[in-house]
Enzyme design. Structure first.
Site, PDB file in Angstrom:
ATOM      1  CD  GLU A 770      32.810  14.159  -1.258  1.00 40.34           C
ATOM      2  OE1 GLU A 770      33.411  13.251  -1.870  1.00 40.34           O
ATOM      3  OE2 GLU A 770      32.194  13.976  -0.204  1.00 40.34           O
ATOM      4  CB  CYS A 804      33.679   9.906   0.474  1.00 40.69           C
ATOM      5  SG  CYS A 804      31.903  10.105   0.514  1.00 40.69           S
TER       6      CYS A 804
END
Ligand code: FAD
Length: 1014
Positions: A770, A804
């Protein structure tokens, strides 16, 4: 767009009433009947007879729940469409909201017969004009004027009808300090203007006098939270300091002018602090003898009786009464939804009848204590009002100590009837423009068309009067557990910091953890700490003179020991059933719940995350444990659904082997725990190499897993240098899977290196990575800017832009650009940058010196290539970066394209929605995105065309919840399925199919053959 469920549809089932006959009941009935009789032929009857379009809107809304939702949503966005004047846009939105198949109102259909593609036609213009006029009429029904002059005309008319008033200025949500200051200024001006006017008013004894006392003719109603944009129960000190002074200024001026001030009550989260602040100010020597002040209590709150009793004690001690306005409460839907979403106890009753019961009880208590507190009974419910009047008569309560209050435009006839009975009636009169007034108008429309509303019930001809006026009961289910669970996965609830117990426990844990600073944490292999030679300090990024912990770094030899331990533990761990492994993880979740405040404090100190966000991270870590435990049970139970006669086909999963988890510092608990427990749940053994900046929290993860009794070797905590230990393990032939979250550069390197087959390696490695994002929020012309500004601000600057999912670009449609930008700048300016342990802090530091230097380099580029429109001073004792807003940028330039993991926001603009969406999609990333819009077709297009893994509509882009918003992106944002989602665990497993020929010498179990022949 999804169809929404109204909260009125999710209240709990009714149960046995607990009836306590009241001594006032007979008189209550008699008075109620008297009032009702006097009101026949009133407003609601007119609705049925005259049927102007605004009346029809209400009637349609009451007849069809779907239409009610769509109609009110349309009305809500109307003012945003060219200030309510862009006819083509209005026509287009009418089609989009109202022309659905489910809406079968012929009159409405004929209004919409201009066709979807023809919003500029004369018929469309007529339809749009008709609608705007009708909405204006509706607004005029509940809003007493667009400006003070109009409002004065309305209140003068009320006075002619012997009705008093309290004036309320409608406002946009206060989201910045200039807006808060302007709010106070406007109130001071309103009081001055009204007092000047009042001098010319002739006396109306019924409302201007009580016994021998002259009453204030001018009264204003204000909201305490509007004095400070960051009103926050988590930070009572700052909030108290910031709102008390404006309250004092207002009270001082009111005295000088001879006005009364009443404080409204808002959402439950603000209630305790509001009461606390008001009591404190009203006890100050300057104000302690004031009786011309009012406080509001809401009867729909379960704890309202306690609040009233506390107020009575306070008032007795104070020795001078203030007024308590008792209302039922205006935010029922909002409170209910919030409680559902947060997994919190519902603060409001879930049955209307319980609210009514409680309200009457409060009325009784208040009136029985009328010598200490004056009562203002605010309701449009004839039964509730009659009960109050019955008590007033029975107790012979003096005029000064009781009045009835109602909202402008609601139940006018009732009020007149009560005024005719000789009681003082005061009307709450909101005034102002429709845009800021919209949320007020929608609340009134919802209230008036709700099935449960008294006003609505009172026009039902089929409803016998006895039923309408029946004594309310407290539903027994309203006295019990108030949490309502949805089926399926239940997320852990964050702490509610409006509750002082939680606040205090958290503060204590923050101090406790501070006292544990400086300890040493080394690798733990095979359940044993190991000796290391090299140490690094983990600093508090908010104050680099503080060492949170000393981290012992593993070397290559110890990495090998970790691999050996995992290999040894694997055969036994993998043989456990999914439930057995899941039980360990459920125990881990329990331990984290028990240590919640402490873990929150570690996150706060080691990575500089403010308390609310750190607490939410603990919830997420807990969720991962429970969710993956459950998912493993679902996925790993063998299935043999492809059985054929003579042949069994079984689909099974097996773990891959040793998983290397390389976790980031920005969610040091949740992501590290999430990736680890997914691997564990699936039967793999895990080596965790945490980010160097967050290795103390890595050690806490080890502690928690050990406390849950995980067998040795199954989980290894291996802090170390990424470039050394990390790189060694990535290429290790015994590692089967690498779960990584971090930067794109490192992620791509791991992906490449893991792909190389090493000597003796007998498998290809699986990589889950990720990586970054350049997350964009689009602001459409129909956006609710109150919501959009706050949503963008929180998404961009929460945790200093280091999530994020943080928003780093916003693309605003030109029509609203100036307004949006101006409000965003001011709103952001009110965010306090500082130490995360201070409850007033909204933006903490960035993680370390390198991050700070890198961001400053980007800010310099921003200065050279665009225009910095907001920078603020920041403390110097930590790695702070000011929230920075940049405009005038090239959408393809460095600042618009590169990931900047910091509180730097690029604001871009586009002529229309199409081009805004194109800009949003023009990056290499596809992680999260957002859209603020009230245009259904644009929302639909975003569903289809916005290229992101997680799209958020009309809300901020951060705060994804396990199971509800599984998280992860595509393009250069990463590879792998969404964390916290139904496909995630599959990545940690190898699927296998076993086919068994069940025939022996031509015969096979017969049951399948028989069932095929049935
Ligand atoms: C002068 C004045 C000032 C006001 N100021 C405030 C204020 O400061 N803050 C504020 O919040 N409100 C305020 N209100 C608004 C007021 O709360 C609503 O208008 C009022 O609740 C309507 O109640 P009612 O008695 O007129 O009507 P009713 O129809 O008898 O009751 C409606 C009430 O029942 C509640 N209800 C509906 N369904 C359910 C259910 N399933 N379970 C439990 N309860 C349910 C609704 O939320 C609402 O509170 C004020 C009202 C007046 C008259």
């Amino acid at each position: 767009m999804k169809t929404q469920i109204s909260t009125s549809q999710i209240s709990q089932p009714a149960s046995e009433p607990s009836i306590k006959p009241s001594i006032y009941e007979d008189q209550t009935q008699a008075i109620a009947k008297q009032i009702l009789a006097a009101t026949r032929g009133g407003f609601w009857d007119r609705v049925k007879q005259e049927m102007r379009l605004d009346d029809k809107i209400m009637a349609w809304a009451m007849g069809n729940e779907n239409l009610r939702v769509q109609m009110f949503r349309l009305i809500d966005c109307l003012p945003a469409l060219g200030n309510g004047k862009d006819k083509a846009e209005i026509a287009r939105h009418m089609q989009e909201y109202l022309a659905s198949d489910g809406i079968e109102v012929p009159a409405l259909r004929s209004l919409l017969n201009f066709g979807v593609d023809n919003p500029n036609s004369p018929t469309a213009t007529i339809a749009a004009t008709t609608l705007s006029t009708a909405v204006e009429s509706l607004a005029r029904r509940y809003i007493c004027g667009a400006n003070l002059n109009e409002a004065i005309k309305s209140i003068e008319k009320l006075r002619r009808d012997r009705l008093g008033f309290t004036m309320d200025l409608l406002g946009e949500a206060v989201i910045s300090e200039p807006e808060a200051e302007a709010y106070l200024e406007r109130y001071l001006q309103i009081m001055a203007d009204l007092s000047a006017k009042a001098k010319n008013w002739s006396e109306v004894p019924q409302i201007d006098r009580a016994e021998v006392e002259n009453l204030c003719r001018v009264q204003v109603s204000v909201k305490l939270s509007a004095f400070y944009s960051q009103f926050d129960p988590l930070d009572p000190e700052t909030t108290r300091n910031r709102v008390s002074e404006p309250a004092r200024i207002l009270l001082r001026k009111a005295k000088e002018l001879g006005c009364a001030v009443h404080f409204d009550m808002e959402q439950f989260a603000y209630k305790s602090l509001t009461l606390e602040i008001l009591k404190q100010v009203l006890n100050e020597p300057e104000f302690c003898d004031r009786t011309d002040v009012g406080i509001t209590l809401q009867g729909y709150l379960r704890d309202s009786e306690q609040d009233l009793r506390d107020l009575i004690i306070w008032a007795k001690e104070r020795g001078k009464p203030v007024t308590v306005r008792l209302v039922k409460g205006a935010y029922w839907d909002q409170e209910t939804i919030k409680a559902y979403q947060m997994g919190w106890q519902q603060p409001v009753y879930s049955h209307k009848s319980s609210t009514d019961y409680n309200y009457e009880r409060l009325v009784e208590i208040l009136l029985e204590n009328h010598q200490y507190l004056y009562a203002a009974v605010g309701s449009h419910n004839v039964r509730s009002l009659a009960k109050a009047i019955a008590i007033v008569q029975a107790l012979k309560i003096p005029q000064r100590n009781f009045e009835v209050q109602a909202l402008y435009g609601m139940g006018d006839k009732f009020l007149k009837a009560i005024a005719d009975m000789g009681y003082r009636v005061r009307v709450y009169c909101p005034f102002g423009d429709l845009i800021p007034g919209m949320s007020y108008l929608i609340r009134r429309l919802l209230e008036n068309t709700a099935n449960s509303s008294f006003l609505r019930m009172s026009v039902k001809e089929s409803l016998p009067e006895a039923e309408l006026l029946a004594a309310p009961t407290l539903e027994t289910s309203d006295g019990k557990d108030t949490k309502v669970w949805f089926e399926g996965f239940t997320n852990a609830a964050d702490l509610d910091y409006a509750d002082p117990t939680n606040r205090n426990a958290q503060a204590e844990a923050i101090s406790q953890v501070l006292s544990e600073f400086g300890k040493t944490y080394g690798p733990v292999i095979n359940d044993q700490p190991v000796e290391v030679a090299n140490f690094v300090d983990s600093f508090n990024p908010a104050n680099f003179s503080q060492v949170v912990g000393k981290i012992g770094l593993a070397n290559i030899e110890q990495a090998e020991q970790a691999i050996a331990a995992a290999k040894k533990a694997f055969p036994t761990w993998k043989k456990l059933s999914a439930t057995e492994r899941g039980n360990y993880l459920r125990r881990v979740a329990e331990i984290m719940e028990e240590r919640r405040e402490e873990l929150t404090a570690w996150i706060l100190w080691e990575v500089g995350k403010p308390v609310r966000e750190a607490d939410a991270e603990v919830s997420e870590a807990i969720d991962f444990c429970r969710y993956y435990a459950k998912e493993a049970e679902r996925i790993m139970s063998p299935t043999s659904d492809r059985a054929f006669p003579g042949e069994d086909n079984t689909y099974i999963y097996q773990p891959r082997g040793i998983s290397l988890v390389i976790s980031p510092w920005n969610f040091p608990l949740a992501i590290a725990m999430g990736m680890s427990v997914a691997a564990l749940a699936a039967g793999n053994c895990v080596i965790l190499k945490p980010a160097e900046q967050a290795s103390v929290i890595g050690a806490k993860i080890m502690e928690v897993l050990q406390a849950a009794g995980l067998p040795p070797g199954v989980f290894t905590y291996l802090p170390g240098k990424g470039a050394q230990v990390g790189a060694h393990l990535v290429t290790h032939p015994d590692v089967h899977l690498i779960a990584f979250t971090g930067s794109q550069a490192v992620g791509c390197r791991i992906y490449a290196e893991a792909a190389i087959l090493q000597p003796k390696q007998k498998h290809l490695k699986r990589v889950i990575a990720e990586m970054g994002g350049k997350n964009t929020i689009v602001i459409d012309h129909s956006a609710d800017l109150d919501q959009a500004v706050v949503g963008v601000m929180q998404s961009a600057f929460g945790y200093a832009g280091q999530k994020c999912s943080a928003c780093s670009r916003v693309v605003v449609v030109e029509a609203v650009y100036e307004n949006f930008l101006a409000r965003l700048i001011e709103s952001t300016r009110s965010l306090k940058v500082g130490d995360p342990y201070l409850p007033s802090t909204k933006v903490g530091p960035v993680i370390d010196k390198a991050a700070q230097a890198n961001t400053l380099r980007y800010i310099q580029i921003a200065r050279e290539t665009g225009k910095i429109v907001l920078e603020m001073p920041v403390p110097e004792h930590g790695y702070y970066i000011s929230p920075t807003i940049v405009t005038d940028l090239d959408p393809l330039g460095v600042i618009s394209q590169e990931e900047i993991f910091a509180p730097v926001l690029a604001v871009l603009t586009a002529p229309d929605f199409d081009q805004a969406l194109a800009i949003a999609n023009n990056t290499d990333y596809a992680l999260t995105g957002g859209l603020y819009s009230r245009t259904p077709s644009h929302i639909d297009r975003a569903y289809q065309e916005f290229e992101v893994g997680n799209l958020y509509i009309n809300r901020g882009t951060t705060g994804a919840l396990v199971d509800r918003q599984p998280f992860g992106g595509f393009k250069l944002s990463g590879i792998g399925s969404k964390a916290g989602g139904r496909d995630y665990l599959l990545q940690f497993l190898e699927p296998r199919v076993v086919t068994e020929n069940t025939q022996r010498q031509g015969f096979a179990p017969l049951d399948l053959i028989e069932s095929k022949n049935d």
